[in-house]
Design an enzyme around this catalytic site. Structure first.
Site, mmCIF file in Angstrom:
data_model
loop_
_atom_site.group_PDB
_atom_site.id
_atom_site.type_symbol
_atom_site.label_atom_id
_atom_site.label_comp_id
_atom_site.label_asym_id
_atom_site.label_seq_id
_atom_site.Cartn_x
_atom_site.Cartn_y
_atom_site.Cartn_z
ATOM 1 N N LYS A 51 0.851 -1.189 0.000
ATOM 2 C CA LYS A 51 0.000 0.000 0.000
ATOM 3 C C LYS A 51 0.887 1.239 0.000
ATOM 4 O O LYS A 51 1.415 1.642 1.036
ATOM 5 C CB LYS A 51 -0.898 0.019 1.236
ATOM 6 C CG LYS A 51 -2.223 0.743 1.029
ATOM 7 C CD LYS A 51 -2.350 2.181 1.167
ATOM 8 C CE LYS A 51 -1.745 2.944 2.217
ATOM 9 N NZ LYS A 51 -1.687 4.383 1.758
ATOM 10 N N GLU A 111 10.094 2.126 10.356
ATOM 11 C CA GLU A 111 11.095 3.153 9.987
ATOM 12 C C GLU A 111 10.365 4.482 10.030
ATOM 13 O O GLU A 111 9.525 4.745 9.174
ATOM 14 C CB GLU A 111 11.620 2.875 8.582
ATOM 15 C CG GLU A 111 12.341 1.560 8.421
ATOM 16 C CD GLU A 111 13.698 1.574 9.106
ATOM 17 O OE1 GLU A 111 14.315 0.516 9.211
ATOM 18 O OE2 GLU A 111 14.122 2.658 9.537
ATOM 19 N N CYS A 160 13.911 11.400 5.520
ATOM 20 C CA CYS A 160 13.962 11.238 6.984
ATOM 21 C C CYS A 160 15.391 11.341 7.502
ATOM 22 O O CYS A 160 15.614 11.545 8.675
ATOM 23 C CB CYS A 160 13.377 9.889 7.359
ATOM 24 S SG CYS A 160 14.185 8.610 6.436
ATOM 25 N N GLU A 173 10.029 17.356 14.187
ATOM 26 C CA GLU A 173 10.279 17.075 12.777
ATOM 27 C C GLU A 173 9.416 17.980 11.895
ATOM 28 O O GLU A 173 8.206 18.033 12.060
ATOM 29 C CB GLU A 173 9.960 15.614 12.450
ATOM 30 C CG GLU A 173 10.199 15.290 10.976
ATOM 31 C CD GLU A 173 9.820 13.883 10.591
ATOM 32 O OE1 GLU A 173 8.668 13.489 10.798
ATOM 33 O OE2 GLU A 173 10.709 13.166 10.100
HETATM 34 O O1 TXE Z 1 3.940 9.370 6.407
HETATM 35 P P1 TXE Z 1 2.553 8.816 6.944
HETATM 36 P P2 TXE Z 1 4.100 10.261 5.142
HETATM 37 C C1 TXE Z 1 8.718 9.599 7.583
HETATM 38 C C2 TXE Z 1 9.116 11.047 7.622
HETATM 39 C C3 TXE Z 1 7.776 11.726 7.754
HETATM 40 C C4 TXE Z 1 6.795 10.804 7.098
HETATM 41 C C5 TXE Z 1 6.298 11.392 5.845
HETATM 42 O O2 TXE Z 1 9.967 11.290 8.686
HETATM 43 O O3 TXE Z 1 7.456 11.851 9.112
HETATM 44 O O4 TXE Z 1 7.468 9.564 6.844
HETATM 45 O O5 TXE Z 1 5.685 10.403 5.058
HETATM 46 C C6 TXE Z 1 -0.129 5.075 5.605
HETATM 47 N N1 TXE Z 1 -2.934 2.601 9.123
HETATM 48 N N2 TXE Z 1 9.719 8.843 6.875
HETATM 49 O O6 TXE Z 1 3.463 11.564 5.416
HETATM 50 O O7 TXE Z 1 1.454 9.800 6.946
HETATM 51 C C7 TXE Z 1 -0.166 6.189 4.585
HETATM 52 O O8 TXE Z 1 -1.281 6.021 3.715
HETATM 53 C C8 TXE Z 1 -2.139 2.126 8.141
HETATM 54 C C9 TXE Z 1 10.660 8.056 7.651
HETATM 55 O O9 TXE Z 1 3.629 9.470 3.947
HETATM 56 O O10 TXE Z 1 2.911 8.182 8.197
HETATM 57 C C10 TXE Z 1 1.160 5.982 3.874
HETATM 58 O O11 TXE Z 1 1.057 4.966 2.911
HETATM 59 N N3 TXE Z 1 -1.451 2.906 7.288
HETATM 60 C C11 TXE Z 1 11.360 7.047 6.816
HETATM 61 C C12 TXE Z 1 2.065 5.529 5.019
HETATM 62 O O12 TXE Z 1 1.213 5.098 6.054
HETATM 63 C C13 TXE Z 1 -1.554 4.237 7.449
HETATM 64 C C14 TXE Z 1 11.797 7.554 5.486
HETATM 65 C C15 TXE Z 1 2.949 6.636 5.559
HETATM 66 O O13 TXE Z 1 2.110 7.722 5.846
HETATM 67 C C16 TXE Z 1 -2.349 4.819 8.455
HETATM 68 C C17 TXE Z 1 10.759 8.300 4.825
HETATM 69 C C18 TXE Z 1 -3.064 3.926 9.314
HETATM 70 N N4 TXE Z 1 -3.871 4.378 10.280
HETATM 71 C C19 TXE Z 1 9.765 8.971 5.521
HETATM 72 N N5 TXE Z 1 -2.254 6.186 8.334
HETATM 73 C C20 TXE Z 1 12.532 6.320 7.470
HETATM 74 N N6 TXE Z 1 12.724 6.406 8.759
HETATM 75 O O14 TXE Z 1 13.246 5.632 6.757
HETATM 76 C C21 TXE Z 1 -1.428 6.425 7.299
HETATM 77 N N7 TXE Z 1 -1.009 5.270 6.750
#
Ligand code: TXE
Length: 480
Positions: A171, A246, A280, A384
């Site tokens: 997803k 992650e 990140c 962040e």
């Molecule tokens: O994350 P989100 P985003 C982190 C970065 C930042 C974030 C940004 O630090 O904080 O990612 O990416 C799904 N149940 N990293 O905004 O919102 C959502 O649809 C299940 C760290 O996309 O958390 C998406 O597919 N799934 C990283 C995914 O989660 C759910 C490197 C991420 O969304 C959900 C890159 C739920 N309830 C970015 N809610 C590292 N550490 O390597 C959302 N999603």
């Protein structure tokens, strides 16, 4: 463009028929309609995966490694298309989409194929018995990934998951679905067995949550924000699913008193603003020894002032828009907060402060922003932001630098810049994070453990850590 789910080897519309928009962050225009999938799509994907699992798991790891090479070859043929579609969907400059996203998406498959061929069976000899560690797939795994490096981070999970014999329900972020769709098209083109790789699109709390809760999905590999990571953990843990998280970061770039600014300044700019600061691992806090502070600040601001913010499709663009207007407003709210907390804007700032900075007023453009004069414990300096905003801080001793580096809730990455590599290596061990670079940044050996501590996540990816996450071990002890 209309995107479908990819279930059981075919592209199918969402069962409940709901769709949602995918827009271009550089101009706000509609790019595609994508499924707003639901639990019924996840159930269909799990059924397909269940049917595919026995044959896929029965292959040897080396046979599956050959499949990874086939996928890499097929992606190589469309490398430019991957770069173009990733740049369109994320707003990142085409040059970055080529050099980072497309390149690494292919090398993720090649790396794990090669890594597999180097693996030896794991045995432990006793005087009167031999222990054989047998590995088997988890079964069906859920891969949930973010919008900043969409295909790069998805394939980082898909490759080892397939290699270890699992079937996948993936997803991608609903904000950047297109490159995952391209991956699915590639899987279909090379006739990967149906049901081995399934792709569902849609909202996290809906289709993402359905993946977390599905009783037939044995492991979840999640990359995303810390707050979402909490939801993932809360849902999956009581079901005793294997979990890899992650999450977010607020990483320190530490510049010691003996650092060579000719090397450091461009390194710090790259660490701060690659992908509009939406990585990140970005160095969003820059800690400088006081003896170097003024000279560094002058040269860093000069280079940031000169950065070209422009249309992602323009080869000369160094920074495109951020991912969305909504995210831009979050970033600007932190710039407002920085000013409230006593910060001084040394370069860039909000749109209101710098005026229209990009080629299109409907695009989510903001200039790279540098803020000085803040306490290192201020909210702006510890929360962040995940955008092109960095704060500068000075320190007097190495101990003070380490204390400042470790003061946030995060612990993902960092970098230390010094002419004495041994000093840098010893200091690096004191930084509470999963990864520290000395005199470089984002220099990656895929065999190494990747991941964070504290609120940056749980677990590691990379090399043998990925192989062990995506498999279960049975120790068979045979008496001589
Ligand atoms: O994350 P989100 P985003 C982190 C970065 C930042 C974030 C940004 O630090 O904080 O990612 O990416 C799904 N149940 N990293 O905004 O919102 C959502 O649809 C299940 C760290 O996309 O958390 C998406 O597919 N799934 C990283 C995914 O989660 C759910 C490197 C991420 O969304 C959900 C890159 C739920 N309830 C970015 N809610 C590292 N550490 O390597 C959302 N999603």
């Amino acid at each position: 463009m209309i995107i479908s789910n990819f279930i059981d080897g075919t592209f199918t519309p969402p069962i409940e028929g709901r769709m949602m928009d995918d827009t271009n962050p550089a101009n706000g225009e509609l790019i595609a309609k994508i499924p707003r999938a639901s639990i019924s799509d996840v159930d269909a994907a799990v059924l397909a995966a269940n049917q595919a699992l026995p044959k896929w798991a029965a292959l040897t790891m080396l046979q599956r490694a050959d499949w990874l090479d086939k996928i890499a070859d097929a992606l190589e043929e469309i490398k430019e298309e991957i770069a173009q579609i990733e740049s369109l969907d994320t707003g990142k400059p085409i040059s970055l989409a080529r050099s980072v996203d497309a390149t690494r998406s292919i090398s993720n498959f090649r790396f794990f194929a090669k890594f597999a061929r180097g693996q030896e069976p794991l045995t432990f000899e006793m005087s009167d018995a031999t222990n054989f560690v047998h590995t088997s797939p988890l079964g069906i795994v859920g891969l949930i990934t973010p919008w900043n490096l969409p295909l790069y981070l998805l394939t980082w999970k898909v490759a080892p998951a397939l290699l270890m014999g699992n079937c996948i329900i993936a997803k991608p972020s609903e904000i950047t679905p297109l490159s995952a769709d391209l991956l699915a098209k590639t899987m279909q083109r090379i006739n990967l067995p149906e049901g081995v790789f399934n792709l569902v699109h849609g909202l996290g709390p809906e289709v993402g949550q359905a993946i977390l809760e599905n009783p037939h999905i044995s492991g979840i590999s999640f990359t995303g924000g810390t707050s979402t990571g909490r939801i993932v953990a809360r849902t999956a843990a009581p079901l005793f699913k294997k979990l890899s998280l992650e999450l977010g970061g607020k990483n320190a770039t530490i510049i010691l008193d003996d650092a060579d600014l000719d090397t450091v300044v461009p390194g710090a700019v790259r660490a701060a603003f690659t992908n509009s600061g939406q990585v990140c691992l970005c160095g969003s806090r820059i800690l400088i020894h006081h003896s170097k502070y003024d000279e560094f600040c002058k040269r860093f601001v000069e280079q940031v002032d000169a950065m070209i913010v422009g249309d992602p499709s323009d080869e000369s663009t160094q920074m495109g828009p951020v991912i969305s207007m909504e995210h831009l407003q979050k970033i600007e709210s932190y710039i407002d907060l920085a000013i409230e907390e006593g910060g001084e804007i040394l370069s860039g700032g909000s749109r209101a402060m710098t005026g229209q900075v990009g080629p299109n007023p409907a695009g989510a453009f903001i200039r790279p922003t540098v803020i000085g004069g803040l306490e290192h414990l201020s909210r702006t300096s510890t929360e962040e932001i995940f955008g092109p905003v960095v704060t500068l801080h000075s320190f007097s001793t190495d101990d003070e630098a380490i204390e400042m580096a470790n003061c946030t809730e995060y612990g993902l990455a960092g970098s230390i810049w010094t002419e004495d590599a041994e000093r840098g290596k010893e200091l690096a061990k004191r930084v509470e994070s999963g990864i520290v670079w000395v005199n470089t940044w984002l220099h990656r050996d895929l065999r190494t453990p990747f991941g964070g501590v504290k609120n940056s996540g749980v677990g590691r990816e990379g090399g043998r850590w990925s192989l062990s996450f995506f498999s279960e071990m049975t120790n068979v002890c045979v008496k001589h």
